[in-house]
Design a protein around this motif. Sequence first.
Motif, PDB file in Angstrom:
ATOM      1  N   ARG A 107       9.442   0.914  -5.915  1.00  0.00           N
ATOM      2  CA  ARG A 107       9.616   1.793  -7.076  1.00  0.00           C
ATOM      3  C   ARG A 107       8.337   1.809  -7.930  1.00  0.00           C
ATOM      4  NH1 ARG A 107      14.283   0.027  -9.297  1.00  0.00           N
ATOM      5  NH2 ARG A 107      15.491   1.738  -8.461  1.00  0.00           N
ATOM      6  N   GLU A 108       7.773   0.636  -8.164  1.00  0.00           N
ATOM      7  CA  GLU A 108       6.537   0.544  -8.947  1.00  0.00           C
ATOM      8  C   GLU A 108       5.405   1.321  -8.271  1.00  0.00           C
ATOM      9  OE1 GLU A 108       3.326  -2.920  -9.950  1.00  0.00           O
ATOM     10  OE2 GLU A 108       5.448  -3.442 -10.193  1.00  0.00           O
ATOM     11  N   ARG A 109       5.273   1.162  -6.964  1.00  0.00           N
ATOM     12  CA  ARG A 109       4.219   1.863  -6.223  1.00  0.00           C
ATOM     13  C   ARG A 109       4.418   3.384  -6.292  1.00  0.00           C
ATOM     14  NH1 ARG A 109      -0.100   1.702  -3.253  1.00  0.00           N
ATOM     15  NH2 ARG A 109      -0.232   2.548  -1.152  1.00  0.00           N
ATOM     16  N   LEU A 110       5.644   3.835  -6.120  1.00  0.00           N
ATOM     17  CA  LEU A 110       5.939   5.273  -6.194  1.00  0.00           C
ATOM     18  C   LEU A 110       5.659   5.832  -7.588  1.00  0.00           C
ATOM     19  CD1 LEU A 110       9.158   5.328  -4.038  1.00  0.00           C
ATOM     20  CD2 LEU A 110       7.094   6.663  -3.573  1.00  0.00           C
ATOM     21  N   ASP A 111       6.007   5.080  -8.620  1.00  0.00           N
ATOM     22  CA  ASP A 111       5.757   5.543  -9.986  1.00  0.00           C
ATOM     23  C   ASP A 111       4.259   5.671 -10.260  1.00  0.00           C
ATOM     24  OD1 ASP A 111       8.466   5.749 -10.486  1.00  0.00           O
ATOM     25  OD2 ASP A 111       8.597   3.825 -11.552  1.00  0.00           O
ATOM     26  N   ILE A 112       3.476   4.732  -9.777  1.00  0.00           N
ATOM     27  CA  ILE A 112       2.015   4.804  -9.940  1.00  0.00           C
ATOM     28  C   ILE A 112       1.471   6.015  -9.193  1.00  0.00           C
ATOM     29  CG2 ILE A 112      -0.160   3.685  -9.277  1.00  0.00           C
ATOM     30  CD1 ILE A 112       1.287   0.974  -9.883  1.00  0.00           C
ATOM     31  N   ILE A 113       1.907   6.217  -7.969  1.00  0.00           N
ATOM     32  CA  ILE A 113       1.451   7.353  -7.167  1.00  0.00           C
ATOM     33  C   ILE A 113       1.836   8.669  -7.835  1.00  0.00           C
ATOM     34  CG2 ILE A 113       1.870   8.603  -4.996  1.00  0.00           C
ATOM     35  CD1 ILE A 113       1.905   5.807  -3.631  1.00  0.00           C
ATOM     36  N   ASN A 114       3.074   8.771  -8.307  1.00  0.00           N
ATOM     37  CA  ASN A 114       3.543  10.007  -8.934  1.00  0.00           C
ATOM     38  C   ASN A 114       2.813  10.326 -10.233  1.00  0.00           C
ATOM     39  OD1 ASN A 114       5.358  10.795  -6.965  1.00  0.00           O
ATOM     40  ND2 ASN A 114       7.093   9.772  -7.932  1.00  0.00           N
ATOM     41  N   ALA A 115       2.319   9.306 -10.922  1.00  0.00           N
ATOM     42  CA  ALA A 115       1.612   9.520 -12.188  1.00  0.00           C
ATOM     43  C   ALA A 115       0.123   9.824 -11.980  1.00  0.00           C
ATOM     44  CB  ALA A 115       1.765   8.286 -13.074  1.00  0.00           C
ATOM     45  N   SER A 116      -0.343   9.776 -10.750  1.00  0.00           N
ATOM     46  CA  SER A 116      -1.771   9.926 -10.459  1.00  0.00           C
ATOM     47  C   SER A 116      -2.162  11.367 -10.161  1.00  0.00           C
ATOM     48  CB  SER A 116      -2.147   9.053  -9.261  1.00  0.00           C
ATOM     49  OG  SER A 116      -1.892   7.693  -9.540  1.00  0.00           O
ATOM     50  N   THR A 117      -3.373  11.713 -10.543  1.00  0.00           N
ATOM     51  CA  THR A 117      -3.940  13.016 -10.199  1.00  0.00           C
ATOM     52  C   THR A 117      -4.414  12.978  -8.750  1.00  0.00           C
ATOM     53  OG1 THR A 117      -6.178  12.366 -10.829  1.00  0.00           O
ATOM     54  CG2 THR A 117      -4.776  13.323 -12.577  1.00  0.00           C
ATOM     55  N   GLN A 118      -4.742  14.143  -8.198  1.00  0.00           N
ATOM     56  CA  GLN A 118      -5.254  14.202  -6.825  1.00  0.00           C
ATOM     57  C   GLN A 118      -6.534  13.379  -6.688  1.00  0.00           C
ATOM     58  OE1 GLN A 118      -4.068  15.388  -3.881  1.00  0.00           O
ATOM     59  NE2 GLN A 118      -2.164  15.796  -4.965  1.00  0.00           N
ATOM     60  N   VAL A 120      -7.403  10.676  -8.459  1.00  0.00           N
ATOM     61  CA  VAL A 120      -7.021   9.261  -8.480  1.00  0.00           C
ATOM     62  C   VAL A 120      -6.382   8.877  -7.146  1.00  0.00           C
ATOM     63  CG1 VAL A 120      -5.515   7.549  -9.575  1.00  0.00           C
ATOM     64  CG2 VAL A 120      -6.827   9.142 -10.988  1.00  0.00           C
ATOM     65  N   LEU A 121      -5.551   9.755  -6.587  1.00  0.00           N
ATOM     66  CA  LEU A 121      -4.939   9.483  -5.278  1.00  0.00           C
ATOM     67  C   LEU A 121      -6.012   9.302  -4.208  1.00  0.00           C
ATOM     68  CD1 LEU A 121      -1.927  11.969  -5.251  1.00  0.00           C
ATOM     69  CD2 LEU A 121      -1.813   9.473  -5.386  1.00  0.00           C
ATOM     70  N   ARG A 122      -7.030  10.144  -4.252  1.00  0.00           N
ATOM     71  CA  ARG A 122      -8.135  10.044  -3.289  1.00  0.00           C
ATOM     72  C   ARG A 122      -8.835   8.692  -3.428  1.00  0.00           C
ATOM     73  NH1 ARG A 122     -13.426  10.639  -2.434  1.00  0.00           N
ATOM     74  NH2 ARG A 122     -14.136  11.791  -0.623  1.00  0.00           N
ATOM     75  N   THR A 123      -9.090   8.274  -4.668  1.00  0.00           N
ATOM     76  CA  THR A 123      -9.729   6.980  -4.917  1.00  0.00           C
ATOM     77  C   THR A 123      -8.848   5.840  -4.419  1.00  0.00           C
ATOM     78  OG1 THR A 123     -10.890   7.879  -6.830  1.00  0.00           O
ATOM     79  CG2 THR A 123     -10.697   5.484  -6.713  1.00  0.00           C
ATOM     80  N   MET A 124      -7.540   5.905  -4.741  1.00  0.00           N
ATOM     81  CA  MET A 124      -6.613   4.874  -4.275  1.00  0.00           C
ATOM     82  C   MET A 124      -6.600   4.816  -2.747  1.00  0.00           C
ATOM     83  SD  MET A 124      -3.511   5.629  -6.984  1.00  0.00           S
ATOM     84  CE  MET A 124      -2.259   4.727  -6.111  1.00  0.00           C
ATOM     85  N   GLY A 142      -0.940   0.719   4.952  1.00  0.00           N
ATOM     86  CA  GLY A 142      -0.393   0.941   3.627  1.00  0.00           C
ATOM     87  C   GLY A 142      -0.798   2.267   3.024  1.00  0.00           C
ATOM     88  N   LEU A 143      -1.201   3.192   3.865  1.00  0.00           N
ATOM     89  CA  LEU A 143      -1.685   4.483   3.387  1.00  0.00           C
ATOM     90  C   LEU A 143      -0.608   5.570   3.400  1.00  0.00           C
ATOM     91  CD1 LEU A 143      -5.100   4.497   5.269  1.00  0.00           C
ATOM     92  CD2 LEU A 143      -4.712   4.008   2.859  1.00  0.00           C
ATOM     93  N   GLY A 144       0.532   5.298   3.973  1.00  0.00           N
ATOM     94  CA  GLY A 144       1.559   6.317   4.191  1.00  0.00           C
ATOM     95  C   GLY A 144       1.978   7.076   2.952  1.00  0.00           C
ATOM     96  N   LEU A 145       2.362   6.370   1.888  1.00  0.00           N
ATOM     97  CA  LEU A 145       2.803   7.052   0.678  1.00  0.00           C
ATOM     98  C   LEU A 145       1.660   7.831   0.032  1.00  0.00           C
ATOM     99  CD1 LEU A 145       5.126   4.329  -0.890  1.00  0.00           C
ATOM    100  CD2 LEU A 145       5.814   6.485   0.194  1.00  0.00           C
ATOM    101  N   LEU A 146       0.450   7.292   0.120  1.00  0.00           N
ATOM    102  CA  LEU A 146      -0.707   8.012  -0.420  1.00  0.00           C
ATOM    103  C   LEU A 146      -0.972   9.283   0.383  1.00  0.00           C
ATOM    104  CD1 LEU A 146      -3.026   4.969  -1.164  1.00  0.00           C
ATOM    105  CD2 LEU A 146      -1.920   6.462  -2.848  1.00  0.00           C
ATOM    106  N   GLU A 147      -0.851   9.193   1.704  1.00  0.00           N
ATOM    107  CA  GLU A 147      -1.011  10.386   2.555  1.00  0.00           C
ATOM    108  C   GLU A 147       0.024  11.442   2.193  1.00  0.00           C
ATOM    109  OE1 GLU A 147      -2.939  11.476   5.049  1.00  0.00           O
ATOM    110  OE2 GLU A 147      -4.147   9.729   5.504  1.00  0.00           O
ATOM    111  N   PRO A 155       5.591  15.702  -7.298  1.00  0.00           N
ATOM    112  CA  PRO A 155       5.818  14.269  -7.086  1.00  0.00           C
ATOM    113  C   PRO A 155       6.673  13.980  -5.858  1.00  0.00           C
ATOM    114  CG  PRO A 155       7.338  15.089  -8.732  1.00  0.00           C
ATOM    115  CD  PRO A 155       6.426  16.248  -8.370  1.00  0.00           C
ATOM    116  N   ILE A 156       6.644  12.728  -5.453  1.00  0.00           N
ATOM    117  CA  ILE A 156       7.576  12.240  -4.433  1.00  0.00           C
ATOM    118  C   ILE A 156       8.860  11.907  -5.188  1.00  0.00           C
ATOM    119  CG2 ILE A 156       8.094  10.405  -2.782  1.00  0.00           C
ATOM    120  CD1 ILE A 156       5.036  10.031  -2.434  1.00  0.00           C
ATOM    121  N   ARG A 157       9.907  12.672  -4.933  1.00  0.00           N
ATOM    122  CA  ARG A 157      11.196  12.388  -5.577  1.00  0.00           C
ATOM    123  C   ARG A 157      11.899  11.331  -4.743  1.00  0.00           C
ATOM    124  NH1 ARG A 157      11.740  18.605  -6.284  1.00  0.00           N
ATOM    125  NH2 ARG A 157      10.664  18.822  -8.259  1.00  0.00           N
ATOM    126  N   TYR A 158      12.421  10.321  -5.396  1.00  0.00           N
ATOM    127  CA  TYR A 158      13.030   9.223  -4.637  1.00  0.00           C
ATOM    128  C   TYR A 158      14.313   8.743  -5.289  1.00  0.00           C
ATOM    129  CZ  TYR A 158      10.956   6.172  -8.177  1.00  0.00           C
ATOM    130  OH  TYR A 158      10.621   5.559  -9.360  1.00  0.00           O
TER     131      TYR A 158
END
Length: 179
Positions: A107-118, A120-124, A142-147, A155-158
Motif C-alpha cells: 500500500r505504501e509503495r502504491l501510494d508513493i507511485i500514485n503521487a509521483s509525476t512521470q 519522478v517515476l522515470r527517476t524511481m 521490482g520494476l513491475g509497478l513502476l512499469e 493512478p493505479i487504483r487498488y
Amino acid sequence: MISEIEVKSLLLDPKTDWFYLGDVDEDLISSFVTLVESKPHFLRLPRPLRRRLVSAVVECLQNIHHYAPAITTPSASSVVFMQRYSGKEYYLRCGNMMLSAGVDRLRERLDIINASTQEVLRTMYMEQMERSLLEGSRTNAGLGLLEIARAITGPIRYKFVEMGNGYTFFSIELYLSLN
C-alpha cells in the motif's frame, strides 16, 4: 475481490475481450500477449500505445506469477484477469491472493507511485534498475509497478480485501487512454 455475480456479468458483457480465473505461468503470459496482439482494434493503435498496453498486461501478469503465494485449496479468488476495450480506453483489472503481512508495504509503495509525476517515476525506475544491477538480480527487479504506472493513464487504483487465515485479496484497476 470480484464477486460471483460480477464474474457472470463480465462473462456475458459484450465489451469484455477476455476473462480468466486460475494460475498464471510463463506460457499463459505469452498466450495473453498473443491474444491481445491479435485483436483488430489493437492492430489499429499507434505503435507507442500498443507498446504501453502490452507492457501493462505483461507486468500485471508477471506480478501475479511472481508474487501470488501457493494456495493449497483452489478457489475462484486465486487469480482474476480481465481486459475491456471501450473504444477510447483499455480497462484492465487483475488481482491475486497475497500474504496479509505484505499489505502495508505494498500500500505504501502504491501510494508513493500514485503521487509521483512521470518524471519522478522515470527517476524511481532508473534508481531501481541500478539497485537491481548492483545486487546482481536478473529477474524480479521490482520494476513491475513502476512499469505499469509509466504505461497507464492516471493512478493505479487498488483494493485489499482481508480473506482470513493470513491471506488478503489484492486487486488493481488500470486505464490506458487512447487519446
